[in-house]
Design a protein around this motif. Structure first.
Motif, PDB file in Angstrom:
ATOM      1  N   LYS A   3      -9.058  50.583  36.686  1.00 28.15           N
ATOM      2  CA  LYS A   3      -9.570  51.534  35.709  1.00 28.15           C
ATOM      3  C   LYS A   3     -10.423  52.565  36.422  1.00 28.15           C
ATOM      4  CE  LYS A   3     -11.759  51.747  31.204  1.00 28.15           C
ATOM      5  NZ  LYS A   3     -12.405  50.960  30.149  1.00 28.15           N
ATOM      6  N   HIS A   4     -10.234  53.833  36.052  1.00 23.85           N
ATOM      7  CA  HIS A   4     -10.934  54.943  36.707  1.00 23.85           C
ATOM      8  C   HIS A   4     -12.038  55.420  35.800  1.00 23.85           C
ATOM      9  CE1 HIS A   4     -11.536  58.805  38.718  1.00 23.85           C
ATOM     10  NE2 HIS A   4     -11.426  59.376  37.545  1.00 23.85           N
ATOM     11  N   SER A   5     -13.155  55.820  36.398  1.00 23.53           N
ATOM     12  CA  SER A   5     -14.281  56.279  35.609  1.00 23.53           C
ATOM     13  C   SER A   5     -14.829  57.582  36.153  1.00 23.53           C
ATOM     14  CB  SER A   5     -15.391  55.223  35.605  1.00 23.53           C
ATOM     15  OG  SER A   5     -16.524  55.699  34.936  1.00 23.53           O
ATOM     16  N   PHE A   6     -14.765  58.638  35.326  1.00 15.98           N
ATOM     17  CA  PHE A   6     -15.393  59.898  35.710  1.00 15.98           C
ATOM     18  C   PHE A   6     -16.899  59.788  35.524  1.00 15.98           C
ATOM     19  CE2 PHE A   6     -11.125  61.168  34.324  1.00 15.98           C
ATOM     20  CZ  PHE A   6     -10.687  61.706  35.503  1.00 15.98           C
ATOM     21  N   ASN A   7     -17.316  58.902  34.634  1.00 16.53           N
ATOM     22  CA  ASN A   7     -18.723  58.650  34.393  1.00 16.53           C
ATOM     23  C   ASN A   7     -18.871  57.159  34.138  1.00 16.53           C
ATOM     24  OD1 ASN A   7     -21.299  58.275  33.218  1.00 16.53           O
ATOM     25  ND2 ASN A   7     -21.336  60.402  32.544  1.00 16.53           N
ATOM     26  N   ALA A   8     -19.407  56.447  35.115  1.00 12.04           N
ATOM     27  CA  ALA A   8     -19.460  54.985  35.015  1.00 12.04           C
ATOM     28  C   ALA A   8     -20.245  54.530  33.804  1.00 12.04           C
ATOM     29  CB  ALA A   8     -20.070  54.394  36.292  1.00 12.04           C
ATOM     30  N   GLY A 159     -15.288  55.681  42.014  1.00 12.56           N
ATOM     31  CA  GLY A 159     -14.980  56.008  40.631  1.00 12.56           C
ATOM     32  C   GLY A 159     -14.002  55.060  39.976  1.00 12.56           C
ATOM     33  N   TYR A 160     -13.621  53.992  40.659  1.00 16.32           N
ATOM     34  CA  TYR A 160     -12.682  53.026  40.102  1.00 16.32           C
ATOM     35  C   TYR A 160     -13.240  51.621  40.239  1.00 16.32           C
ATOM     36  CZ  TYR A 160      -9.103  56.677  40.172  1.00 16.32           C
ATOM     37  OH  TYR A 160      -8.390  57.820  39.962  1.00 16.32           O
ATOM     38  N   ILE A 161     -12.741  50.742  39.384  1.00 13.99           N
ATOM     39  CA  ILE A 161     -13.077  49.333  39.545  1.00 13.99           C
ATOM     40  C   ILE A 161     -11.802  48.524  39.323  1.00 13.99           C
ATOM     41  CG2 ILE A 161     -13.752  48.979  37.127  1.00 13.99           C
ATOM     42  CD1 ILE A 161     -15.948  47.059  38.238  1.00 13.99           C
ATOM     43  N   THR A 162     -11.607  47.526  40.143  1.00 18.56           N
ATOM     44  CA  THR A 162     -10.439  46.665  40.032  1.00 18.56           C
ATOM     45  C   THR A 162     -10.694  45.605  38.968  1.00 18.56           C
ATOM     46  OG1 THR A 162      -9.797  46.971  42.352  1.00 18.56           O
ATOM     47  CG2 THR A 162      -9.012  44.992  41.238  1.00 18.56           C
ATOM     48  N   LEU A 163      -9.793  45.526  37.998  1.00 16.69           N
ATOM     49  CA  LEU A 163      -9.923  44.523  36.943  1.00 16.69           C
ATOM     50  C   LEU A 163      -9.260  43.216  37.344  1.00 16.69           C
ATOM     51  CD1 LEU A 163      -9.134  46.731  33.828  1.00 16.69           C
ATOM     52  CD2 LEU A 163     -11.351  46.011  34.686  1.00 16.69           C
ATOM     53  N   GLY A 164      -8.157  43.315  38.074  1.00 19.82           N
ATOM     54  CA  GLY A 164      -7.434  42.122  38.479  1.00 19.82           C
ATOM     55  C   GLY A 164      -6.348  42.518  39.461  1.00 19.82           C
ATOM     56  N   SER A 165      -5.761  41.531  40.123  1.00 19.02           N
ATOM     57  CA  SER A 165      -4.672  41.813  41.053  1.00 19.02           C
ATOM     58  C   SER A 165      -3.719  40.634  41.105  1.00 19.02           C
ATOM     59  CB  SER A 165      -5.206  42.111  42.466  1.00 19.02           C
ATOM     60  OG  SER A 165      -5.775  40.949  43.042  1.00 19.02           O
ATOM     61  N   SER A 166      -2.484  40.915  41.522  1.00 25.73           N
ATOM     62  CA  SER A 166      -1.462  39.880  41.668  1.00 25.73           C
ATOM     63  C   SER A 166      -0.383  40.414  42.596  1.00 25.73           C
ATOM     64  CB  SER A 166      -0.889  39.478  40.305  1.00 25.73           C
ATOM     65  OG  SER A 166      -0.319  40.606  39.648  1.00 25.73           O
ATOM     66  N   GLY A 167       0.787  39.801  42.575  1.00 30.89           N
ATOM     67  CA  GLY A 167       1.883  40.241  43.425  1.00 30.89           C
ATOM     68  C   GLY A 167       3.211  39.989  42.746  1.00 30.89           C
ATOM     69  N   PHE A 168       4.280  39.979  43.530  1.00 30.37           N
ATOM     70  CA  PHE A 168       5.631  39.898  42.978  1.00 30.37           C
ATOM     71  C   PHE A 168       6.302  38.566  43.306  1.00 30.37           C
ATOM     72  CE2 PHE A 168       5.024  44.561  43.801  1.00 30.37           C
ATOM     73  CZ  PHE A 168       4.896  44.921  42.469  1.00 30.37           C
ATOM     74  N   PRO A 169       7.382  38.213  42.591  1.00 34.36           N
ATOM     75  CA  PRO A 169       8.052  36.922  42.822  1.00 34.36           C
ATOM     76  C   PRO A 169       8.512  36.749  44.265  1.00 34.36           C
ATOM     77  CG  PRO A 169       8.841  37.912  40.788  1.00 34.36           C
ATOM     78  CD  PRO A 169       7.999  38.956  41.476  1.00 34.36           C
ATOM     79  N   THR A 170       8.636  35.494  44.667  1.00 35.89           N
ATOM     80  CA  THR A 170       9.094  35.175  46.008  1.00 35.89           C
ATOM     81  C   THR A 170      10.607  35.262  46.095  1.00 35.89           C
ATOM     82  OG1 THR A 170       9.370  32.808  45.554  1.00 35.89           O
ATOM     83  CG2 THR A 170       7.165  33.567  46.194  1.00 35.89           C
TER      84      THR A 170
END
Length: 276
Positions: A3-8, A159-170
């Protein structure tokens, strides 16, 4: 998800996988020398077709495109799958999908995560299971799960914060085994909204079973800023028949979060039923 924030201050609830143009956050690499990404690594990321903008190191891996984790093995891989089809916003999948269907994919939430993350996981699972797909999901509390959801704590950067992360099938047909969710208060606030958390988990599960970002061809659609094509990468970006051309508002797989509740739209359901 990002998510990007122009104003946190105005966008406190911004997050990792998806975001609105007016309030979105993304994971941007730190300016500290310890977190600097080498030119060689950035070249490998670009060679795979991923954007080399806003890359940052996460333990031994790299986060690209807001919420995709790449390992060193990924960076040294080569794409040999179907040719990328470039069009307007449509649903796209990776070369690898979950195989052996029908099957149940189990999900376990780390005990260190709060109740909102457990309830959010149950929300995401219920949304998938209501579709009657050839894959179903079940949350377990013990044993080895197909996907484990764990936490990390990281504040905004650039200006951004990571909410979550993952990857793709094997390549063996199993879902990606890990989802990381940000526990920093600037990601979801001090009292996380379950529907918001669930929407991000729903998005990250989408990656785990083989979905690319709906707006991979131009992530500025949901993230704002400069138009960036994520590319085919080593995992492919294959158009899913039956999904429309043109901008697809509110898809659960848009690159950046709208900061709230977002579930499947009609085209998402078409894509899920086509694959599973």
């Amino acid at each position: 998800m990002r998510k990007h924030s122009f104003n946190a201050l105005l966008c406190l609830m911004a997050g990792i996988a998806v975001a609105t143009v007016s309030c979105k956050k993304d994971n941007v690499s730190s300016t500290k020398s310890a977190d600097a990404i080498s030119t060689e690594t950035l070249a490998k990321i670009e060679a795979l077709g991923f954007s080399a903008a806003d890359v940052h190191k996460f333990h031994d891996d790299y986060i690209v495109e807001g919420d995709i984790r790449l390992t060193e093995d990924d960076l040294n891989g080569k794409y040999t799958g179907p040719v990328l089809r470039v069009a307007s916003s449509e649903q796209y999948r990776t070369t690898n999908l979950v195989t052996g269907t029908p099957r149940t994919i189990t999900i376990k939430v780390a005990s260190s995560l709060g109740s909102a993350y457990v309830a959010g996981t149950d929300t995401a699972i219920a949304r998938y299971n209501r579709l009657g797909l050839a894959i179903t999901f079940s949350r377990i509390t013990s044993g080895t799960a197909s996907i484990t959801i764990s936490g990390f704590n990281q504040g905004p950067s650039g200006g951004y914060i990571t909410l979550g992360s993952s990857g793709f099938p094997t390549s063996s047909g199993n879902p990606y085994s890990s989802i990381l969710m940000n526990t920093n208060s600037q990601a979801y606030g001090s009292n996380p909204n379950v529907l918001y958390v669930g929407s991000v988990i729903q998005h990250e599960i989408g990656h785990c079973i083989g979905f690319r970002h709906t707006d991979y061809f131009d992530r500025s659609y949901s993230c704002g800023g400069t138009a960036t094509n994520e590319g085919a990468s080593s995992v492919g970006a294959i158009w899913i028949p039956g999904t429309p051309t043109g901008a697809d508002a509110n898809s659960w797989m848009l690159s950046c979060s709208n900061g709230g509740n977002r579930t499947f739209n009609a085209n998402d359901i078409i894509a899920l039923n086509y694959l599973y």
